[in-house]
Design an enzyme around this catalytic site. Sequence first.
Site, short mmCIF file in Angstrom:
data_model
loop_
_atom_site.label_atom_id
_atom_site.label_comp_id
_atom_site.label_asym_id
_atom_site.label_seq_id
_atom_site.Cartn_x
_atom_site.Cartn_y
_atom_site.Cartn_z
N ILE A 29 0.83 -1.21 0.00
CA ILE A 29 0.00 0.00 0.00
C ILE A 29 0.86 1.26 0.00
O ILE A 29 0.53 2.24 -0.67
CB ILE A 29 -0.96 -0.02 1.21
CG1 ILE A 29 -1.94 -1.18 1.07
CG2 ILE A 29 -1.71 1.30 1.33
CD1 ILE A 29 -2.76 -1.45 2.32
N ARG A 53 15.22 -1.82 -2.76
CA ARG A 53 13.77 -1.81 -2.96
C ARG A 53 13.25 -0.37 -3.02
O ARG A 53 12.33 -0.07 -3.79
CB ARG A 53 13.08 -2.58 -1.83
CG ARG A 53 13.42 -4.06 -1.83
CD ARG A 53 12.64 -4.82 -0.77
NE ARG A 53 11.22 -4.87 -1.10
CZ ARG A 53 10.32 -5.53 -0.37
NH1 ARG A 53 10.71 -6.19 0.73
NH2 ARG A 53 9.05 -5.55 -0.71
N SER A 149 -4.18 1.91 9.25
CA SER A 149 -4.58 1.01 10.32
C SER A 149 -5.05 -0.30 9.70
O SER A 149 -4.51 -0.75 8.70
CB SER A 149 -5.66 1.66 11.19
OG SER A 149 -5.99 0.84 12.28
N TYR A 163 -1.52 -8.11 17.11
CA TYR A 163 -1.77 -7.22 15.97
C TYR A 163 -3.08 -6.46 16.17
O TYR A 163 -3.14 -5.24 15.98
CB TYR A 163 -1.83 -8.04 14.68
CG TYR A 163 -1.96 -7.21 13.44
CD1 TYR A 163 -0.85 -6.59 12.87
CD2 TYR A 163 -3.20 -7.03 12.82
CE1 TYR A 163 -0.96 -5.83 11.71
CE2 TYR A 163 -3.32 -6.26 11.67
CZ TYR A 163 -2.21 -5.66 11.12
OH TYR A 163 -2.33 -4.90 9.99
N LYS A 167 -3.31 -2.29 16.58
CA LYS A 167 -4.04 -1.47 15.62
C LYS A 167 -5.19 -0.72 16.29
O LYS A 167 -5.50 0.42 15.92
CB LYS A 167 -4.54 -2.34 14.47
CG LYS A 167 -3.45 -2.73 13.49
CD LYS A 167 -2.80 -1.51 12.85
CE LYS A 167 -1.82 -1.87 11.76
NZ LYS A 167 -1.23 -0.67 11.10
N VAL A 196 -5.90 -7.09 1.75
CA VAL A 196 -5.45 -6.41 0.54
C VAL A 196 -4.41 -7.29 -0.15
O VAL A 196 -3.57 -7.92 0.52
CB VAL A 196 -4.85 -5.03 0.86
CG1 VAL A 196 -4.44 -4.30 -0.42
CG2 VAL A 196 -5.85 -4.18 1.65
#
Length: 277
Positions: A29, A53, A149, A163, A167, A196
């Site tokens: 993203i 990268r 988030s 996790y 978040k 995603v």
Amino acid sequence: MARTRGSADSHYKSLDGKKVLITGGSAGIGKAAAIAFSNNGAIVTITGRRQERLDAVVSQLKQGHSVVADLLKVSDCARTIEEAVAKMGGLDILVNSGGVWTDAMLSEPLGEKAFLDGLTMHVITVARLIEEAIPHLSKNKNGAVVNLSSLSAIQVNPDSAAYNVSKAAQDHLTKTLARKYTRLGVRINSVNPGFVDTEVFDVLVEATGRTKAELHDWAKSENELHEICTAEEIAGPILFLASDAASFISGVHIPIAGAAQVQLEIEDPSIYFADKK
């Protein structure tokens, strides 16, 4: 007629010439957001741990820079802001896209190391970057911060405790700092994606022993569009929140999950796969 998929290249004229720092910009993203900001005229600096990268992404930007930083080290935060400002001559927008899903978070999600990793990256680092950036973001009374988030801040996967908690804490940080800094002209918001189609699926392949195709089918079953969201479909809302089109929006979290957020919880993947035997 096929459904139109989102794109971030929607002519956000207010972004032209803006100076943008994107953490975690070498992949996923963050990379999609960097390219989208650049395509809309922004000057972009990205961070990541590997120079090669970063160089690969910068080569795709019209005006791009990079800063090598490991933001699991809170000590890198001040230097990151300082170098980005020096390279661009200022800072108007900060996108906190950097994230982690460490070995500890996967193997012992209730372990101390898992919580330390998640909270360090998603809360302490984000707070420190924003604090360091505020003097620059507030100069023109038109700064913006967008935190990346997760839907896991709203719903829960029982196998991702550290996790989820990190978040959720990050979302509360977003609201807290929005109350503190909006009065200085700095809007602070977050986007909360579901699954995603990024490199995270490579991590899940190794962690679950499932093929990527199987995991894609599972991810599709978790939303009402029965598709996998692309990184570009997250970049669009990030650009919106950073642009003048969102000039009166601060302290909000936008779920981007194809209506998955209306479910009570994220199902354990084993339940889905059990039905396929």
